[in-house]
Design an enzyme around this catalytic site. Structure first.
Site, PDB file in Angstrom:
ATOM      1  N   CYS A 122       0.877  -1.170   0.000  1.00 30.27           N
ATOM      2  CA  CYS A 122       0.000   0.000   0.000  1.00 30.27           C
ATOM      3  C   CYS A 122       0.908   1.210   0.000  1.00 30.27           C
ATOM      4  CB  CYS A 122      -0.912   0.021   1.231  1.00 30.27           C
ATOM      5  SG  CYS A 122      -1.838   1.563   1.365  1.00 30.27           S
ATOM      6  N   CYS A 125      -0.473   4.353   2.446  1.00 24.04           N
ATOM      7  CA  CYS A 125      -0.406   4.268   3.915  1.00 24.04           C
ATOM      8  C   CYS A 125       0.004   2.858   4.294  1.00 24.04           C
ATOM      9  CB  CYS A 125      -1.716   4.691   4.561  1.00 24.04           C
ATOM     10  SG  CYS A 125      -3.197   4.071   3.765  1.00 24.04           S
ATOM     11  N   SER A 126      -0.909   2.043   4.826  1.00 23.69           N
ATOM     12  CA  SER A 126      -0.512   0.681   5.167  1.00 23.69           C
ATOM     13  C   SER A 126      -1.723  -0.234   5.140  1.00 23.69           C
ATOM     14  CB  SER A 126       0.167   0.646   6.536  1.00 23.69           C
ATOM     15  OG  SER A 126      -0.704   1.186   7.504  1.00 23.69           O
TER      16      SER A 126
END
Lengths: 222, 94
Positions: A122, A125-126
């Site tokens: 991603c 972000c995560s």
């Protein structure tokens, strides 16, 4: 706040970048965000909206999910072709059997084959399929993984000890919006006739992110 | 809501001059790819991020790019690809 660019007129978020540079350093944790979180949490508790125990319970629940659940799902897909077809076409329905609810996101299962190796990142972000894999590893959230996985995936794979032959396509999935991704690794050779419980022992977290393959049969004493 | 694009359509990611919380990373802007699938309609994250309802919903697609089209100096085989989710208002037909 990064030294290299000014964020003072826009929202600041410790894991976002806006300059589009492919290689990024991790910033220091934002003190501002930590203070904001503590203030809101303490206010909500003080006003009786939530309790400290609710907060603890929510954290406990998030952290109790582990990649073992994802491994069970992969093992079943290896063993049961009907389940695999459902998992690939209607994952919501398939995951109900495991008590998994991905909403408001959807799980997109991508299958490794002799022709294609899939890998998930991603960049924004995560984003991570937490309901099936739990909390992401620290490296998944780092800027170097997030920027390099899309820019030079084969070099990153090599650093994880994963060599993909040139004739096999590497397909990177940027998990940037409403889907979450689970890699269905290839079933290792020499596992014919194994039951799902034994198969699941071959399925590692990293193989479901796509930075490695599943373990070999010999790795668990075949 | 009917999708404007279908799997196999060639699309170009727009350079929208839009501040704030957008989900279209810089590295795909201006690049040409192919619709891999229509994901469905979702609340607009650009509005959700600032406390609105996200209405009207936006159609979301998965778009496939050749790595060589994203990075001029991509070091791997020409067959390598990348797939990413892009909302319809960020896409133009090619």
């Amino acid at each position: 706040m990064s030294e290299t660019h000014d964020h003072s007129n826009e929202h600041d978020h410790a894991t976002h970048t806006h300059d589009g540079k492919p290689i990024q350093e991790d910033p220091l944790p934002s003190l501002e965000a930590q203070i904001l979180e503590a203030s809101v949490r303490e206010l909500l508790i003080e006003k009786g909206v939530i309790s400290a125990d609710d907060v603890r319970r929510a954290i406990d629940q998030v952290e109790s999910r582990t990649p073992a659940l994802g491994a069970k799902i992969v093992a079943r897909a290896w063993d049961d072709s009907e389940f695999k077809a459902l998992l690939m076409s209607d994952s919501d329905e398939a995951l109900m059997a495991f008590g998994v609810d991905m909403r408001p996101t959807e799980l997109c299962v991508v299958e490794n084959t002799d022709e294609v190796h899939n890998m998930v990142v991603c960049t924004l972000c995560s984003c991570y399929p937490r309901p099936v894999l739990g909390v992401p590893p620290a490296w998944y959230k780092r800027r170097d993984y997030r920027s390099r996985a899309v820019r030079e995936p084969r070099a990153v794979l090599q650093e994880f000890g994963t060599q993909i032959p040139d004739q096999k396509q590497v397909r990177v999935h940027d998990s940037n919006a409403d889907l979450r991704y689970l890699v269905l690794p290839q079933r290792p050779a020499g596992t014919e006739g194994w039951d799902q419980e034994k198969l699941a022992r071959l399925v590692t977290r990293d193989s479901m992110i796509g930075v490695s393959d599943a373990l070999a049969a010999s790795d668990i004493g075949g | 809501m009917n999708p404007r694009f279908q799997p196999g359509d060639r699309v170009k990611v727009l350079h929208r001059d839009q501040p704030g919380h957008v989900r279209t990373p810089m590295y795909v802007r201006g690049k040409t790819g192919v619709i891999e699938r229509v994901v469905g309609s979702f609340p607009n994250p650009e509005l959700l991020a600032v406390g609105h309802s996200g209405l009207p919903y936006k159609m979301l697609y998965r778009v496939n790019f050749r790595q060589g089209d994203l990075w001029e100096d991509y070091g791997g085989p020409a067959e390598d690809t990348l797939e990413i989710e892009i909302y319809e208002h960020w896409l133009a037909p090619v």
